[in-house]
Write a protein that holds these residues in place. Structure first.
Motif, PDB file in Angstrom:
ATOM      1  N   ILE A 217       1.703   8.039   7.025  1.00 39.76           N
ATOM      2  CA  ILE A 217       1.996   9.006   6.311  1.00 39.76           C
ATOM      3  C   ILE A 217       0.755  10.141   6.151  1.00 39.76           C
ATOM      4  O   ILE A 217      -0.374   9.550   5.427  1.00 39.76           O
ATOM      5  N   LEU A 292       8.055   6.603  -2.219  1.00 37.43           N
ATOM      6  CA  LEU A 292       7.808   5.339  -1.449  1.00 37.43           C
ATOM      7  C   LEU A 292       8.742   4.161  -2.134  1.00 37.43           C
ATOM      8  O   LEU A 292       8.454   4.158  -3.263  1.00 37.43           O
ATOM      9  N   VAL A 304      10.175   5.416   3.278  1.00 38.11           N
ATOM     10  CA  VAL A 304       9.632   6.797   2.771  1.00 38.11           C
ATOM     11  C   VAL A 304      10.597   7.996   2.818  1.00 38.11           C
ATOM     12  O   VAL A 304      11.136   8.187   3.741  1.00 38.11           O
ATOM     13  N   LEU A 319      -0.956   4.691   4.425  1.00 42.66           N
ATOM     14  CA  LEU A 319      -0.853   6.074   3.750  1.00 42.66           C
ATOM     15  C   LEU A 319      -2.337   6.545   3.938  1.00 42.66           C
ATOM     16  O   LEU A 319      -3.231   5.990   3.458  1.00 42.66           O
ATOM     17  N   SER A 320      -2.013   8.102   4.299  1.00 40.99           N
ATOM     18  CA  SER A 320      -3.355   8.584   4.560  1.00 40.99           C
ATOM     19  C   SER A 320      -2.946  10.299   4.065  1.00 40.99           C
ATOM     20  O   SER A 320      -3.230  11.139   4.813  1.00 40.99           O
ATOM     21  N   PRO A 321      -2.519  10.482   2.748  1.00 43.35           N
ATOM     22  CA  PRO A 321      -1.984  11.663   2.303  1.00 43.35           C
ATOM     23  C   PRO A 321      -3.340  12.709   2.181  1.00 43.35           C
ATOM     24  O   PRO A 321      -3.065  13.754   1.826  1.00 43.35           O
ATOM     25  N   THR A 454      -1.705  12.122  -4.320  1.00 43.72           N
ATOM     26  CA  THR A 454      -0.932  11.084  -4.644  1.00 43.72           C
ATOM     27  C   THR A 454       0.120  11.008  -5.923  1.00 43.72           C
ATOM     28  O   THR A 454       0.528  10.055  -6.176  1.00 43.72           O
ATOM     29  N   LEU A 457       3.114   9.013  -5.462  1.00 39.03           N
ATOM     30  CA  LEU A 457       3.008   7.383  -5.616  1.00 39.03           C
ATOM     31  C   LEU A 457       2.870   6.908  -6.998  1.00 39.03           C
ATOM     32  O   LEU A 457       2.816   5.672  -7.039  1.00 39.03           O
ATOM     33  N   VAL A 482       2.098  -2.250   2.721  1.00 40.32           N
ATOM     34  CA  VAL A 482       1.598  -0.697   2.765  1.00 40.32           C
ATOM     35  C   VAL A 482      -0.054  -0.700   2.818  1.00 40.32           C
ATOM     36  O   VAL A 482      -0.587  -1.528   1.858  1.00 40.32           O
ATOM     37  N   ALA A 484      -3.837   1.932   3.243  1.00 37.11           N
ATOM     38  CA  ALA A 484      -4.166   3.249   2.993  1.00 37.11           C
ATOM     39  C   ALA A 484      -5.245   3.329   3.450  1.00 37.11           C
ATOM     40  O   ALA A 484      -6.206   2.645   3.604  1.00 37.11           O
TER      41      ALA A 484
END
Length: 526
Positions: A217, A292, A304, A319-321, A454, A457, A482, A484
């Motif tokens: 993500i 999530l 997701v 997760l790399s938003p 975030t 989340l 999960v 990140a």
């Protein structure tokens, strides 16, 4: 106008033309018109398929149209498309001249099927790294669909027009005389705004996808690295992002990426996407994650949910938003965003030529912004909350040498003022005395760091007090399956090279998790 090397490169590009092209100029008696005439005449000497003619048939001067001879196919530039827009000029010459686009046949057919007459105007600045994507997308649309017309306008050359229309940020796009969009947009994003059924079709396609082994993500450096490392393991990999490249797209110059002396954000973002697409990665752009749902046990599926109503499932998620510009959160800021409140000095600085502006923030970004703006605007007021600037000493020394910069420390911005249409000033509190003061201004550039993306989340995985995703040494979060990486995590030092390394590590950790945990009802859940 063009140096020998650039002229040789352009001549090579023009050899790809298959249709004759006319450069039709509208010029005045000013210096910029003379420069434009010189440029167009020079281009015409590089190919026997390009001719130059002056007709003065357009009210904006200097301007010119690139026309496929004997047809209605054309694009128009008002100003000299140099700087970041030189690539837009080259692509326009090629596309009007019959060179095929690299877009998919599906995208081309969507453009050709758009109904109604549509006249687009895009205001850009030559120093804006976000503008070329918009200019090039709309230029291509006008070449592929005769009902679409596009004019790209250098806002710095047409300041009276810019002020009349209230343009205070670039790129700013107007459709049939009405505001259409502001800020960086890809061709897909523009099509999504014009093609109202595109969102539903995308949601249906996503809902039909089988579960991934690794779902990433976010499409910034961390997300791209994670997708590449996962795909190289031969496992089913997907990547969903709002915009591929993330915050890198808004970065002007990158000079600390090891082995690359200098590059620019948009160029790096394009390279990231190209590298990801070298592998069998399912790239889902323009997708915003909203929820999530972790797996209930090791080996189970993580879900997701997306803004369009669709859901994606995967055995593991990275997760790399990323992060976005931090706002001041003071009265008037939101009201005057893009009406004098800006976050990209490179993009919007030229629109404030000869005016008074403020820069909020005394770190490296703020001081660099003040230095750049001082060469364009009449005066810069730099406002820093702390009792001293936090920028590197060399930057502070440069700032102190500039005669049109005032630095205020121990100053807290409290309110943005405006007249309803644009910014007129700001209030700040002198922290030692508690006294409130005002500064009359035309623009405010906010440079106070980043905030992680975030919010969606919260309550699902552990976040730090700053809202960062808490990760361990392997990139694992508090949720089963999960992981990140990147600027949204607790890993210190928000740098591109660090984000890439963390993305690779998170993907390797996800792979290790997969081989240690047998899937649970994956076929049924998918």
């Amino acid at each position: 106008m063009l140096d020998a090397n650039l002229k040789t490169q352009l001549q090579g590009y023009l050899e790809r033309l298959t249709q004759p092209v006319e450069l039709v100029a509208s010029l005045g008696d000013d210096a910029k018109s003379r420069e434009l005439q010189e440029l167009l005449e020079e281009i015409a000497t590089l190919s026997d398929k390009v001719t130059y003619v002056r007709r003065d048939d357009d009210a904006r001067r200097p301007s010119f149209a690139i026309v496929r001879a004997g047809t209605d196919i054309s694009v128009r530039f008002a100003g000299l498309p140099m700087g970041h827009e030189f690539t837009s000029l080259v692509l326009a010459l090629l596309q009007v001249g019959g060179h095929p686009s690299k877009e998919t046949q599906e995208t081309i057919e969507r453009i050709q099927g758009l109904p109604g007459d549509q006249a687009f105007e895009t205001y850009f600045s030559l120093s804006c790294q976000n503008c070329p994507d918009v200019v090039q997308a709309l230029n291509l649309m006008s070449v592929l669909n005769p009902k679409i017309r596009h004019t790209a306008i250098d806002g710095a050359l047409f300041q009276e027009e810019v002020e009349k229309r209230g343009v205070m940020a670039v790129p700013s796009v107007f459709l049939n005389g009405q505001p259409f969009a502001q800020g960086r947009m890809s061709l897909e994003q523009i099509l999504a705004k014009l093609d109202t059924g595109a969102g539903e079709r995308a949601a249906e396609e996503i809902a039909a996808k089988a579960a991934f082994d690794v779902l990433v993500i976010g499409g910034g450096p961390a997300g791209a690295a994670a997708a590449i490392y996962a795909a190289r393991k031969g496992i089913r990999t997907g990547i969903a992002s709002e915009r591929f490249g993330g915050q890198v797209l808004d970065t002007m110059g990158i000079e600390n990426f090891i082995s690359v002396s200098h590059t620019e954000g948009p160029k790096m973002a394009a390279a990231l996407e190209s590298h990801v697409k070298d592998y069998e990665v399912d790239v889902m752009d323009l997708q915003t994650a909203t929820k999530l749902i972790p797996a209930t046990q090791p080996g189970g599926l993580v879900e997701v949910q997306l803004q369009n109503g669709a859901s994606l499932k995967a055995r593991t998620v990275v997760l790399s938003p990323g992060a976005r510009w931090r706002q001041m959160n003071v009265p008037g800021e939101a009201e005057y965003r893009n009406k004098g409140v800006a976050y990209c000095p490179h993009c919007d600085g030229p629109l404030f030529k000869g005016k008074r502006v403020a820069v909020i923030g005394g770190g490296n970004s703020g001081v660099e912004a003040a230095i750049d703006l001082a060469g364009i605007v009449a005066h810069v007021t730099l406002i820093e909350f702390d009792s001293q600037l936090r920028a590197d000493a060399v930057l502070q020394a440069k700032l102190a040498s500039l005669p049109n910069v005032t630095t205020l420390v121990s100053a807290q911005t409290t309110e943005v003022h405006g007249d309803g249409a644009k910014v007129t000033g700001l209030s700040y509190k002198d922290r030692p005395s508690g006294e409130t003061k005002q500064v009359e201004l035309d623009g405010i550039f906010v440079q106070i760091g980043l905030v992680p993306n975030t919010e969606w989340l919260k309550g699902v995985i552990a976040l730090s007090p700053r809202g960062e995703i808490e990760v361990d040494a392997r990139g694992a979060t508090s949720a089963t399956g999960v992981f990140a990486a990147g600027d949204a995590t607790t890993v210190p030092y928000k740098q591109i090279v660090i984000a890439m390394g963390e993305g690779a590590k998170a993907a390797l950790s996800a792979f290790d998790y997969l081989i240690r945990n047998e899937p649970v009802d994956i076929a049924k859940a998918a």
